[in-house]
Write a protein that holds these residues in place. Structure first.
Motif, PDB file in Angstrom:
ATOM      1  N   ILE A 156     -25.078-100.710  -8.504  1.00  0.00           N
ATOM      2  CA  ILE A 156     -25.078-101.256  -9.862  1.00  0.00           C
ATOM      3  C   ILE A 156     -23.941-100.644 -10.675  1.00  0.00           C
ATOM      4  CG2 ILE A 156     -26.433-101.584 -11.969  1.00  0.00           C
ATOM      5  CD1 ILE A 156     -27.416-103.117  -9.465  1.00  0.00           C
ATOM      6  N   GLY A 157     -23.574 -99.408 -10.364  1.00  0.00           N
ATOM      7  CA  GLY A 157     -22.461 -98.771 -11.033  1.00  0.00           C
ATOM      8  C   GLY A 157     -21.127 -99.389 -10.679  1.00  0.00           C
ATOM      9  N   GLU A 158     -21.075-100.091  -9.549  1.00  0.00           N
ATOM     10  CA  GLU A 158     -19.847-100.753  -9.110  1.00  0.00           C
ATOM     11  C   GLU A 158     -19.785-102.208  -9.568  1.00  0.00           C
ATOM     12  OE1 GLU A 158     -18.790 -98.764  -4.881  1.00  0.00           O
ATOM     13  OE2 GLU A 158     -20.753 -99.743  -4.954  1.00  0.00           O
ATOM     14  N   MET A 159     -20.945-102.869  -9.590  1.00  0.00           N
ATOM     15  CA  MET A 159     -20.967-104.312  -9.832  1.00  0.00           C
ATOM     16  C   MET A 159     -21.551-104.701 -11.187  1.00  0.00           C
ATOM     17  SD  MET A 159     -22.222-105.599  -6.058  1.00  0.00           S
ATOM     18  CE  MET A 159     -22.012-107.326  -6.501  1.00  0.00           C
ATOM     19  N   GLY A 160     -22.298-103.776 -11.831  1.00  0.00           N
ATOM     20  CA  GLY A 160     -23.018-104.141 -13.042  1.00  0.00           C
ATOM     21  C   GLY A 160     -24.225-105.002 -12.711  1.00  0.00           C
ATOM     22  N   ASN A 161     -25.102-105.195 -13.699  1.00  0.00           N
ATOM     23  CA  ASN A 161     -26.278-106.030 -13.469  1.00  0.00           C
ATOM     24  C   ASN A 161     -26.904-106.397 -14.810  1.00  0.00           C
ATOM     25  OD1 ASN A 161     -28.047-107.392 -11.717  1.00  0.00           O
ATOM     26  ND2 ASN A 161     -29.560-105.750 -11.876  1.00  0.00           N
ATOM     27  N   VAL A 162     -27.354-107.626 -14.941  1.00  0.00           N
ATOM     28  CA  VAL A 162     -27.989-108.073 -16.184  1.00  0.00           C
ATOM     29  C   VAL A 162     -29.213-107.200 -16.473  1.00  0.00           C
ATOM     30  CG1 VAL A 162     -29.224-109.971 -17.299  1.00  0.00           C
ATOM     31  CG2 VAL A 162     -27.185-110.438 -15.907  1.00  0.00           C
ATOM     32  N   GLY A 163     -29.286-106.702 -17.684  1.00  0.00           N
ATOM     33  CA  GLY A 163     -30.428-105.887 -18.080  1.00  0.00           C
ATOM     34  C   GLY A 163     -30.301-104.419 -17.736  1.00  0.00           C
ATOM     35  N   GLN A 164     -29.162-104.009 -17.193  1.00  0.00           N
ATOM     36  CA  GLN A 164     -29.017-102.616 -16.771  1.00  0.00           C
ATOM     37  C   GLN A 164     -27.707-101.992 -17.248  1.00  0.00           C
ATOM     38  OE1 GLN A 164     -29.928-102.866 -12.397  1.00  0.00           O
ATOM     39  NE2 GLN A 164     -31.578-101.489 -12.977  1.00  0.00           N
ATOM     40  N   ALA A 165     -27.305-102.296 -18.465  1.00  0.00           N
ATOM     41  CA  ALA A 165     -26.057-101.725 -18.990  1.00  0.00           C
ATOM     42  C   ALA A 165     -26.112-100.201 -19.002  1.00  0.00           C
ATOM     43  CB  ALA A 165     -25.791-102.249 -20.393  1.00  0.00           C
ATOM     44  N   ASN A 166     -27.255 -99.640 -19.405  1.00  0.00           N
ATOM     45  CA  ASN A 166     -27.384 -98.175 -19.460  1.00  0.00           C
ATOM     46  C   ASN A 166     -27.325 -97.561 -18.063  1.00  0.00           C
ATOM     47  OD1 ASN A 166     -29.853 -99.314 -18.765  1.00  0.00           O
ATOM     48  ND2 ASN A 166     -31.042 -98.269 -20.356  1.00  0.00           N
TER      49      ASN A 166
END
Length: 271
Positions: A156-166
């Motif tokens: 998720i730190g590489e690609m990002g994800n909806v609902g997980q900005a933090n």
């Protein structure tokens, strides 16, 4: 006693003491077990589930009777807790050869709905907590001239994800922290005259798991899981042991030429 009866599978980490934050469940428990299988004694950090921690400690001691396993409660997101935990482990075990920063939390909301506390809490545990633990470990390891630090990030730190900005921001931050720690470790070792052709040195690396089959996944609806698997080229979730195997590899003496690297274990999601 035979390796089969004790649970040992090798001796790459014999005589080593490891500290694994969040080390009593999920990926952390798999890492603890993998390090123990290679002969390491393990101190396991955990949050508030005292009963689970005690049960896992007893389980490890039964499986690896010649090893030493301790549990340490605290919030790594608090600098005083993190430093005290590290000091307690050194006091009980005499040293720390390996630090695995695995502890992490999530508070998922879209950016427009995210509260300040949701942002602060996740960054504090996942990123600041790793810094606090690594800072204490680095000082200890530089004095001894050897050590291994492995930071567990996320795809998720590489690609990002909806609902997980933090969460994405905290896990992405570990990449820069890992590389800086790796550079500074070598900088200080060289200044102290502790680098040599036969030195195993102090290395710092990051492992980035993809979607892993842990307790957290059990609560995910089947339809959502199938959608996630559809995005993974290998068409399945990772087993925790597959993450742990990479961690114990990076902790071995013979991995001394690997530092400042990011190791993806994600089934091909990010190539």
């Amino acid at each position: 006693m035979s390796e089969q009866s004790t649970g040992l599978k090798g001796n790459k980490l014999a005589g080593r003491t490891a500290l694994v934050t969040g080390g009593t469940r999920g990926i952390g428990a798999a890492i603890t077990r993998s390090l123990a299988e290679q002969g390491a004694d393990v101190a396991m950090g955990y949050g508030g589930d005292h009963e689970r921690a005690r049960q896992f400690q007893e389980e490890m001691q039964r499986q690896f009777p010649e090893g030493t396993f301790t549990v340490h409660s605290g919030n790594v997101g608090k600098a005083t807790d993190a430093r005290q935990t590290f000091a307690d482990v050194v006091e009980q075990h005499g040293k720390v050869d390996i630090l695995v920063n695995n502890a992490g939390i999530t508070r998922d909301r879209t950016v427009l709905k995210m509260e300040d506390d949701d942002w602060d809490a996740v960054l504090q545990v996942n990123l600041s907590g790793t810094f606090y633990m690594a800072q204490a470990a680095l000082k200890h390891m530089l004095e001894r001239g050897t050590g291994r630090i492995v930071n567990v990030s996320s795809i998720i730190g590489e690609m990002g994800n909806v609902g997980q900005a933090n969460y994405a921001a905290s896990k992405s931050g570990l990449f820069g922290l890992t590389k800086t720690l790796a550079r500074e470790a070598l900088f200080h070792l060289e200044r102290a005259g502790k680098l040599s052709p036969d030195s195993i040195g102090v290395t710092v690396n990051s492992v980035t798991p993809g979607y892993v089959n842990t307790e957290m996944v059990e609560a995910v609806p089947e339809k959502v899981l199938e959608k996630i698997k559809g995005k993974i080229p290998m068409a399945r979730l990772a087993n925790p042991d597959e993450i742990a195997r990479v961690v114990h590899f990076l902790c071995a003496d013979k991995s001394s030429y690997i530092t400042g690297q990011v190791w993806g274990v994600n089934g091909g999601m990010d190539m």
